[in-house]
Design an enzyme around this catalytic site. Structure first.
Site, PDB file in Angstrom:
ATOM      1  N   HIS A   1       0.851  -1.186   0.000  1.00 29.44           N
ATOM      2  CA  HIS A   1       0.000   0.000   0.000  1.00 29.44           C
ATOM      3  C   HIS A   1       0.888   1.237   0.000  1.00 29.44           C
ATOM      4  O   HIS A   1       2.097   1.141   0.227  1.00 29.44           O
ATOM      5  CB  HIS A   1      -0.908   0.011   1.231  1.00 29.44           C
ATOM      6  CG  HIS A   1      -0.104   0.149   2.496  1.00 29.44           C
ATOM      7  ND1 HIS A   1       0.451  -0.940   3.139  1.00 29.44           N
ATOM      8  CD2 HIS A   1       0.281   1.241   3.201  1.00 29.44           C
ATOM      9  CE1 HIS A   1       1.137  -0.518   4.201  1.00 29.44           C
ATOM     10  NE2 HIS A   1       1.058   0.805   4.253  1.00 29.44           N
TER      11      HIS A   1
ATOM     12  N   HIS B   1       6.007   5.988  -1.128  1.00 26.59           N
ATOM     13  CA  HIS B   1       6.680   4.735  -1.439  1.00 26.59           C
ATOM     14  C   HIS B   1       5.805   3.571  -1.004  1.00 26.59           C
ATOM     15  O   HIS B   1       4.851   3.747  -0.243  1.00 26.59           O
ATOM     16  CB  HIS B   1       8.040   4.657  -0.714  1.00 26.59           C
ATOM     17  CG  HIS B   1       7.894   4.547   0.761  1.00 26.59           C
ATOM     18  ND1 HIS B   1       7.662   5.640   1.573  1.00 26.59           N
ATOM     19  CD2 HIS B   1       7.927   3.472   1.587  1.00 26.59           C
ATOM     20  CE1 HIS B   1       7.564   5.245   2.829  1.00 26.59           C
ATOM     21  NE2 HIS B   1       7.721   3.935   2.868  1.00 26.59           N
TER      22      HIS B   1
END
EC number: 3.1.4.58
Length: 187
Positions: free
Chosen positions: A36, A120
């Protein structure tokens, strides 16, 4: 409950990222279902009133769906704990969405996030500094690119503490293009 707001990745991107996994001594790879993009880590949230404020704050965010493109890999090292990650192509829409999430959660009563937003996707973790095998992995995958994906909702996740790999449970979804949302499940 340990909570965070994130953009959950579609299965196609999770498969792409899981294809990067290699047997590297000392690296604990996260399970692909956990991939995620965290917008805001909230930490331990106690008490139903604050949980309801968070739910209301996230439900009130209006934004267009966000287009994302995975780009490159790297390593974060902090206090002896290192993380392998996949990056994203810079996006004004993503930066704006993250700022809206931060503002909404501060209004709900959470303290301001101290860390700068660095979009990220965490892929794995290891102790210490990168060894030659990890450096080689980064070099071999630093040109990673995915197709453009559109994310249409924010997900509130409950992070369960485990000794090895992370386990995240989706608690609620908040559509970016609609006013309605899936209500928070009582636990």
């Amino acid at each position: 409950m340990r909570l965070f707001a994130a953009l959950d990745l579609p299965n196609e991107q999770k498969r792409l990222l899981s294809s990067l996994r290699r047997s590297i001594a000392g690296v604990v790879w996260y399970p692909p279902e956990s991939y995620h993009l965290t917008l805001r880590f909230m930490g331990e949230v106690r008490g139903r009133p604050l949980l309801e404020e968070i739910d209301h704050a996230l439900a009130g965010i209006t934004a267009a769906p966000v287009s994302l493109e995975l780009s490159g890999v790297g390593v974060f090292t902090q206090a002896g704990r290192s993380r392998l990650w996949a990056g994203l192509v810079p996006s004004d829409a993503l930066t704006t969405l993250q700022a809206k999430v931060e503002t909404a959660l501060r209004r709900a009563g959470l303290a301001a996030e101290k860390r700068r937003f660095q979009p990220h996707v965490s892929l794995g973790t290891f102790q210490g500094d990168p060894d030659p095998d990890i450096i080689r992995w980064v070099q071999n995958h630093n040109l990673l690119r995915s197709s453009m994906i559109e994310i249409e909702h924010i997900t509130l996740f409950h992070s369960h503490k485990t000794n090895d790999e992370p386990h995240y449970e989706a608690c609620a979804d908040y559509p970016l293009s609609a006013l309605a949302h899936t209500p928070l499940r009582a636990s």
